[in-house]
Design a protein around this motif. Structure first.
Motif, PDB file in Angstrom:
ATOM      1  N   ARG A  40      38.888  34.508  46.792  1.00 32.88           N
ATOM      2  CA  ARG A  40      39.789  33.410  47.111  1.00 32.88           C
ATOM      3  C   ARG A  40      40.738  33.120  45.959  1.00 32.88           C
ATOM      4  O   ARG A  40      41.922  32.885  46.158  1.00 32.88           O
ATOM      5  CB  ARG A  40      38.996  32.142  47.442  1.00 32.88           C
ATOM      6  CG  ARG A  40      38.659  32.017  48.893  1.00 32.88           C
ATOM      7  CD  ARG A  40      38.061  30.654  49.209  1.00 32.88           C
ATOM      8  NE  ARG A  40      36.768  30.896  49.811  1.00 32.88           N
ATOM      9  CZ  ARG A  40      35.579  30.690  49.263  1.00 32.88           C
ATOM     10  NH1 ARG A  40      35.465  30.161  48.140  1.00 32.88           N
ATOM     11  NH2 ARG A  40      34.464  30.978  49.860  1.00 32.88           N
ATOM     12  N   LYS A  44      44.805  33.503  45.997  1.00 31.95           N
ATOM     13  CA  LYS A  44      45.641  32.357  45.649  1.00 31.95           C
ATOM     14  C   LYS A  44      46.618  32.726  44.542  1.00 31.95           C
ATOM     15  O   LYS A  44      47.800  32.387  44.601  1.00 31.95           O
ATOM     16  CB  LYS A  44      44.759  31.185  45.205  1.00 31.95           C
ATOM     17  CG  LYS A  44      45.533  29.924  44.914  1.00 31.95           C
ATOM     18  CD  LYS A  44      44.609  28.791  44.518  1.00 31.95           C
ATOM     19  CE  LYS A  44      45.407  27.554  44.155  1.00 31.95           C
ATOM     20  NZ  LYS A  44      44.538  26.473  43.699  1.00 31.95           N
ATOM     21  N   GLU A  48      50.704  32.821  44.742  1.00 29.15           N
ATOM     22  CA  GLU A  48      51.552  32.087  43.798  1.00 29.15           C
ATOM     23  C   GLU A  48      52.570  33.006  43.144  1.00 29.15           C
ATOM     24  O   GLU A  48      53.728  32.639  42.964  1.00 29.15           O
ATOM     25  CB  GLU A  48      50.697  31.409  42.730  1.00 29.15           C
ATOM     26  CG  GLU A  48      49.901  30.228  43.238  1.00 29.15           C
ATOM     27  CD  GLU A  48      48.914  29.710  42.211  1.00 29.15           C
ATOM     28  OE1 GLU A  48      48.773  30.322  41.125  1.00 29.15           O
ATOM     29  OE2 GLU A  48      48.267  28.687  42.504  1.00 29.15           O
TER      30      GLU A  48
END
Length: 83
Positions: A40, A44, A48
């Motif tokens: 995860r 992420k 980004e």
């Protein structure tokens, strides 16, 4: 007395393995949760990075490609950089 793992299986029953010392889960479920959390975090971070970089077109993309070319490598002015 020892603590039991807090993981709840798909069937609804709890895992009956002994939890690790000062942890809530057994070795198997603790490592499983840690690897899922790492995935995860990586997703992420990747999201980004991809949303933070602008999409360049035309001359901006060509000039950036020329700046990132390897040392000793030349991109000619006549041939635009294409991906």
């Amino acid at each position: 007395m020892y603590q039991l793992c807090r993981h709840v299986r798909i069937s609804g029953y709890r895992c009956r393995a002994a939890a690790l010392h000062n942890k809530h889960f057994c070795y198997y479920h603790l490592t499983q949760r840690q690897s899922a959390e790492n995935k995860r975090r990586q997703a992420k971070r990747l999201l980004e990075l991809t949303t933070a970089s602008p999409i360049l077109k035309g001359n901006e993309a060509n000039s950036m490609a020329k700046q990132k070319a390897l040392p000793g490598q030349r991109l000619s002015e006549e041939q635009p950089f294409t991906s």
